[in-house]
Design an enzyme around this catalytic site. Sequence first.
Site, PDB file in Angstrom:
ATOM      1  N   HIS B 120       0.844  -1.193   0.000  1.00 17.48           N
ATOM      2  CA  HIS B 120       0.000   0.000   0.000  1.00 17.48           C
ATOM      3  C   HIS B 120       0.880   1.244   0.000  1.00 17.48           C
ATOM      4  O   HIS B 120       1.108   1.857  -1.035  1.00 17.48           O
ATOM      5  CB  HIS B 120      -0.948  -0.029   1.206  1.00 17.48           C
ATOM      6  CG  HIS B 120      -1.849   1.162   1.295  1.00 17.48           C
ATOM      7  ND1 HIS B 120      -2.171   1.764   2.484  1.00 17.48           N
ATOM      8  CD2 HIS B 120      -2.498   1.852   0.338  1.00 17.48           C
ATOM      9  CE1 HIS B 120      -2.983   2.771   2.257  1.00 17.48           C
ATOM     10  NE2 HIS B 120      -3.203   2.856   0.960  1.00 17.48           N
ATOM     11  N   CYS B 139      -0.441   0.361   9.716  1.00 17.85           N
ATOM     12  CA  CYS B 139      -0.689   1.727   9.228  1.00 17.85           C
ATOM     13  C   CYS B 139      -2.111   1.892   8.726  1.00 17.85           C
ATOM     14  O   CYS B 139      -2.835   2.768   9.162  1.00 17.85           O
ATOM     15  CB  CYS B 139       0.290   2.081   8.120  1.00 17.85           C
ATOM     16  SG  CYS B 139       1.970   2.313   8.717  1.00 17.85           S
ATOM     17  N   HIS B 140      -2.515   1.025   7.768  1.00 14.80           N
ATOM     18  CA  HIS B 140      -3.828   1.218   7.164  1.00 14.80           C
ATOM     19  C   HIS B 140      -4.639  -0.064   7.114  1.00 14.80           C
ATOM     20  O   HIS B 140      -5.585  -0.173   6.340  1.00 14.80           O
ATOM     21  CB  HIS B 140      -3.677   1.824   5.767  1.00 14.80           C
ATOM     22  CG  HIS B 140      -2.831   3.058   5.752  1.00 14.80           C
ATOM     23  ND1 HIS B 140      -1.518   3.045   5.363  1.00 14.80           N
ATOM     24  CD2 HIS B 140      -3.093   4.321   6.161  1.00 14.80           C
ATOM     25  CE1 HIS B 140      -1.005   4.260   5.488  1.00 14.80           C
ATOM     26  NE2 HIS B 140      -1.937   5.041   5.982  1.00 14.80           N
ATOM     27  N   GLY B 141      -4.196  -1.041   7.878  1.00 14.00           N
ATOM     28  CA  GLY B 141      -5.024  -2.219   8.070  1.00 14.00           C
ATOM     29  C   GLY B 141      -5.019  -3.253   6.956  1.00 14.00           C
ATOM     30  O   GLY B 141      -5.960  -4.029   6.837  1.00 14.00           O
TER      31      GLY B 141
END
Lengths: 706, 175
Positions: B120, B139-141
Site C-alpha cells: 500500500h 498503518c492502514h489495516g
Amino acid sequence: MSGNTSNHQGWPYNLKTEAGEPYVIPQYEPQNGVLRWIESRLPIGGLLFGTAVSFPTPRNLNYWWTFGGILSFMLVVQIITGIVLVMHFTPHVDMAFNSVEAIMRDVNYGWLLRYLHANGASMFFVAVYIHMFRGMYYGSYKAPREILWILGVIIYLLMMATGFLGYTLPWGQMSFWGATVITNFFSAIPIVGESVVTWLWGGYGIGNPTLQRFFSLHYLLPFVIAGVVILHIWALHVVGQNNPTGVEPRTVKDVVPFTPYATVKDMFFMCVFCVVFAWFAFYIPNYLGHPDNYIPANPGVTPTHIVPEWYYLPFYAILRSIPDKLAGVCALFGSILLLAFLPWLDTSKVKSATYRPLYRQFFWIFVATCFVLGWLGSKPAEGGYVLASRVLTAWYFIHLLVVLPILGFVETPKALPNSISESVLKKGSVAALVALVIGLAATFGMTNSASAQDHAPNPPAVKWSFSGPFGKYDRGQLQRGFKVYREVCQACHSLSLVSFRNLAEKGGPEFSIAQAEAVAAEYKVKAEPDDNGDVNDRPARLADRFPAPFANEQAARASNGGAYPPDMSVLAKARGYERGFPLFIADIFTQYQEGGPDYLVAVLTGYENPPAGFKLPSASSFYNKYFPGHAIGMPKPLSDGQVEYGDGAPATVDQYSKDVTAFLMWAAEPHLEARKRLGLQVLAFLIILSGLLYFTKKKVWNDVHA
Amino acid sequence: MTTMSSDGHSRRDFLFIATGTVAAVGGAATLVPLVAQMNPDASTIAAGAPIEVDLTPITEGQAIKVFWRGKPIYISHRTKKEIEEAQKVSLADLPDPQTDAQRVKKGHDQWLVLVGICTHLGCIPIAHQGDYDGFFCPCHGSQYDTSGRIRRGPAPLNLAVPPYEFVSDSKIKIG
C-alpha cells in the site's frame, strides 16, 4: 507595464530621436488574451522585456562589457553545482573530508560537479576582476553610477566571504589553517577581539561548530549575492551602461536594443569563457588548489607555508606587509573598502581612460601593482619580499588616496567625441584582453609556487602514461604497482578510501571481478556483532575498503619509531613541489598535473648517504635528497628484486617506484580517464558552439557595423 | 535604434537555427550529470550486493527479519498448518491471484521469504497477526495471509518475494 510608460520615455539616457524628439522605447505587447490577462495582473512580461529585450545599450561596447553576463552565468553555475554537492556532503569534522572524497569516487559524475564548483569559484573571480578593472579603466563608477558601483563592491565582498567559507568545507589542512588565520583577523579588534573570535568559532578553537556554521553560511551567502545582483542590475537599468567613450548616449543612433545585439555578443563570449573554464575543470582541475588540502585537517600541525586561494593574494600581501596586527588587518579591509569610495576619490569629470593620458598610465601601474602584490602574497614573508610588499602596499593606497584625487585637477584630457556614433575607437581591446588573461593566469600559478621545500632539488620529470589530454593509465603498470603496494607499502600505510571493488572498475587496474574478490578474501575486516554481541573478523568483500595496518595513530607511531605513515589514498594529489617561474605558467598550457607523482618517485629513489657535514636529527631518520629538510622517517622501502613481476618488467627500484606511484595516482584520481575523455568532448562542443555564435553575432551586428 | 534588414534571410535563418540547436543540445547534455548524481552512488550499489542467511537457527513457527538493500526481509519458517492454509485458498478469493507454489522455492515449502514492505504505502506489516494468520499492516489495516498474499485492506498487491536462492538446504542467498 502600462502603468509606468512615462518613466520609459528615453529611459535610461533621456534619448532623443534623430529629429530631436523624446524617444519612446518600445513597450511589451502581449500577443494574446492569456498573456494580456496575466500582464494586467502581474506585469512580468513587461519587466523582462524592458530588462532584457528593448533595453537600449550603447552600440560601441567592447568585449570587456560581456563580463557582467559571464558573472551572472558563473553565479548560476556555482549555485547549481553547490546545491547538488550539498546533497552528498557531510558537514562534520570526522566526515567532511571523506564525504568530499566519496563525491570524487562514488557519486555519479561527482568528480565533475566538484571540479566544476572548485574551479568555478576561481573563474568567478577571474571574471569579477576583469569586470572591476574594466569599470576602473572606463570610469564606470562616476555619476550617475555611484550606487551601481558600490553595490558591485558589496557583491565582491560577499564573494570573498563565500569563497573563504567554501574553501573550509573539504576540511583539509589548508581549509583548517586558512579558517584559523582568517578568523584570527577579528582577534585584532581591541578589547573584545578574543570574545568575537570565540563567538565565531563556537568553541575554543576551530572545530565542529565552526564547520557547521560555515557550511550554513556558505549555503546562504550565494543567495544574498543573487539578491544584491538584482539590485545591481536594477541600478544599471536606471542609469544605463557606461561605454568605452564615457560619453552618454544622446540619440537613438548611439544605441542598439539589448536583444538581439548584446544578448548574442554576451553568449558568444560566455562560450569562449567556458572553453577556458573547461580547460581548467577537465584537464588541470587541481592546478589552482593546494596539494596540502588533500591532507585531512590536523589541528596539531600547521602546513609549513600557509597561502590563501589566489584571488585573495594581493590583500594577503597587504596584511603581511604591515608589522602591526591591528594595523595590518585594518589595511587589508581598508584596501577593499576604499574601492567603494572611488566615485569621489577620482575627481576627473572625464570617465574613460581613453581620453585621460595620465590616468591611463597610472591605471596600468595600479593593475601591475595588484598583480605583483598577488605574487608577493604567495611568497614567504621574508627578506626582499617583505620590502617589496611594503613599497607596493604604500603605492596601492597612494594611488587611491593621492594620485586619483590630484589627477583630476592636473590632467588635461583629450577632446571627447560629441557622441558615440561619431567616435572612432581603436580596436586595441583584444590584445589587452589577451594580456590581462595571461597576467591572471600568471597570478594563479603563484599559488602553486608556494610550498616551502627547504631547497630540495626539483624532482626529475617522469614520463607518465596518464599525463596530457589523452592520458590513460597503463593497466599493467597499475597491476604491478598494486603488487608493490601489497608486498611493501601496506605493512605501514593504509589505503582507507579505496574499496576492493575499485580494483575491478573501469579506468583502473581492471582486474576481473573474480580476481578482486580473491584479493578481498585475503583481508580480514570486522563483522557485524553476532547474536552474543561478539565482533569477529570475516573475510573482506568487494564492497569493503582496504583495512588499515594499525588500529589507530598511536599504534602506527609505536611501530614506526614515532613517525606516522600517512594514508595513501590521496597521497599522489597531496604532494607536490615548487615549479617556479616561468614553468608554472607553461603548466597551464602543457597541462602538467604530475607534480605529486614526480615527487613520490623522487622520494622513493632519493635515498643517499648524507653529504659531509649533514647531521641527521635522530637515529630513526634517513637522508633523502628530495624530502623537504632531507631527514625522512621512512627507511629506504624498496630494493632491487624485492617484488617479483610476472610480466617481464624490470625488477628494479626505479621501476617499482614508478609502478607504485602510478597505482597511487589512480587511487587518488580513479576517474581520471573518464574526466579527460569527457573533457575532450566538452571542449570540442564548446569550440564548435563558439564558432557558430561568432558567426551569428557577426550576422546580427552586420547592419550596425555597416 | 537599429533594426535588422531583411536581405539574406534564408542563410541567416539557417545559421540561427543551427546555433540554437547546438546550444540546446549542449544545454540538455548538462542535465545528464545533474540528474545522474541523484541515482544510487557506487558505494550504495556495492553495499546492495547479495547477502547469505543461515536458516538453521530459525525454529518452526518463527519469522526473522534481515536487511538487504536497506529493506526488511522476512524469513518465515512456516508450520504445517500455515502451509496448508496457504495452499488451500482458492485463487478466486485473491485480489492478486498467485498460488503458494509460485511464492516459495520448490521443495522448500516451509520457507517463506518476503520483502516486508506493505504494497500500500510502504509500512512494515507485523508477522503472525491479522485475520489470516499472516501479516497485518498497522498503518492502514492491510491483511496478508500465510503466503504473504493480500487478502483484505487497501494494499493492491501481494508482499513481494525478493530474488533469492538456496545455496544449501539450510542457507539462502538473497539478491
